[in-house]
Write an enzyme that holds these catalytic residues in place. Structure first.
Site, mmCIF file in Angstrom:
data_model
loop_
_atom_site.group_PDB
_atom_site.id
_atom_site.type_symbol
_atom_site.label_atom_id
_atom_site.label_comp_id
_atom_site.label_asym_id
_atom_site.label_seq_id
_atom_site.Cartn_x
_atom_site.Cartn_y
_atom_site.Cartn_z
ATOM 1 N N GLY A 1 -8.025 4.016 10.645
ATOM 2 C CA GLY A 1 -8.829 2.825 10.403
ATOM 3 C C GLY A 1 -8.883 2.348 8.972
ATOM 4 N N THR A 2 -8.202 3.057 8.060
ATOM 5 C CA THR A 2 -8.280 2.650 6.657
ATOM 6 C C THR A 2 -7.611 1.296 6.401
ATOM 7 O OG1 THR A 2 -6.350 4.059 6.233
ATOM 8 C CG2 THR A 2 -8.510 4.951 5.673
ATOM 9 N N GLY A 3 -6.488 1.035 7.071
ATOM 10 C CA GLY A 3 -5.812 -0.245 6.869
ATOM 11 C C GLY A 3 -6.655 -1.416 7.334
ATOM 12 N N CYS A 4 -7.284 -1.272 8.492
ATOM 13 C CA CYS A 4 -8.157 -2.324 9.024
ATOM 14 C C CYS A 4 -9.347 -2.541 8.088
ATOM 15 C CB CYS A 4 -8.660 -1.955 10.409
ATOM 16 S SG CYS A 4 -7.368 -1.632 11.620
ATOM 17 N N LYS B 1 0.841 -1.199 0.000
ATOM 18 C CA LYS B 1 0.000 0.000 0.000
ATOM 19 C C LYS B 1 0.876 1.249 0.000
ATOM 20 C CE LYS B 1 -1.926 -1.393 3.760
ATOM 21 N NZ LYS B 1 -2.779 -1.591 4.956
ATOM 22 N N THR C 1 -7.528 9.412 8.061
ATOM 23 C CA THR C 1 -7.339 8.054 7.526
ATOM 24 C C THR C 1 -7.277 6.993 8.611
ATOM 25 O OG1 THR C 1 -4.930 8.358 7.508
ATOM 26 C CG2 THR C 1 -6.134 8.912 5.494
#
Length: 265
Positions: free
Chosen positions: A213-216, A178, A211
């Protein structure tokens, strides 16, 4: 949905976020929004909000094992994601348990929160590399995590493809690298290498959106689409679209705006 329709069962093995934007809370919102039935195993409880993590309480190994047993003895889990595993002991337990489970496993190698808080102990990095990652159907490192896994910086968007291939050669599992933190790009570029082909996914950056929480959310969306039968490239592409839509429709939550998991097409 009619009363006879069944939902794919998915599992998150991760930490909590008392602010509700990341961790198990984000995973459950994502699962529900995308039409899956979410189950949970908590590894850690955190006291946090988008400004940072103020405390971490680890769940006992015995209770983690009891949660895993409770889920797998009852539910036909199709796909699972791991998030915050935190310690070598937790990684070892989860990895050994999942080794015998015929489920698609997405490993989000959570090491550092967006706020900068460490979410993985130093002595746990080797265990993650050697025990957990080899079991994965996909790992989803951001640039900071990829630096720890690869042992060097990824300086620009032009280096994403080669870095993804290098990571694959080391760990022998599909890599979704990412690139959202890249300084030289005007869009959020992610690169998937599955051992055979490179796939690139791009969306424009959005201003004034937190951003957290975007990875989760991204990894749990991929997990859901895999459970629904998507191929890996399809699952990543559909998850990228879902995440961008959730960011576009961000809602005001106190000081700032946060992604909205239940946005519709």
């Amino acid at each position: 949905m009619n009363m006879t329709e069944s939902l794919p069962i998915v599992l998150t093995i991760a930490g909590s976020d008392s602010g509700g934007g990341a961790g198990v809370q984000a995973d459950l919102k994502t699962f529900s929004s995308l039409g899956a039935f979410g189950t949970t195993v908590f590894t850690c409880l955190t006291a946090q909000n988008p400004d940072g993590v103020s405390a971490i309480h680890t769940v006992s190994l015995d209770f983690i094992k009891q949660q895993l047993d409770a889920v797998f003895q009852y539910f036909p889990v199709l796909a699972c994601k791991t998030g915050m595993l935190f310690s070598e002991e937790i990684i070892s337990l989860v990895s050994e348990y999942m080794r015998s489970k015929p489920v698609k496993l997405v490993v989000d190698p959570v090491m550092v929160a967006t706020s900068g808080a460490k979410l993985l102990q130093d002595d746990a990095i080797l265990a993650l590399k050697e025990k957990c990652i080899p079991l994965a159907s996909l790992i989803t490192p951001n640039l900071d995590e990829a630096k720890l896994l690869l042992g060097k910086d990824i300086p620009s968007s032009s280096a994403l493809e080669s870095a993804a291939k290098e990571l694959y050669e080391i760990y022998k599992v599909p890599i979704l690298l990412k690139g959202g933190h890249l300084k030289d790009s005007k869009s959020a570029i992610d690169v998937l290498f599955d051992g055979k082909a490179i796939y690139s996914y791009q969306k424009p950056f959005l201003d004034l959106v937190n951003t957290h929480g975007t990875g989760c959310t991204y990894s749990s969306a991929i997990t859901t689409f895999l459970a629904k039968g998507d191929s890996l490239p399809e699952a990543v592409g559909n998850a990228k679209e879902y995440l961008h839509r959730a960011l576009e429709t961000s809602v005001t939550t106190g000081k700032t705006k946060h992604l909205f998991h239940f946005a519709k097409d």
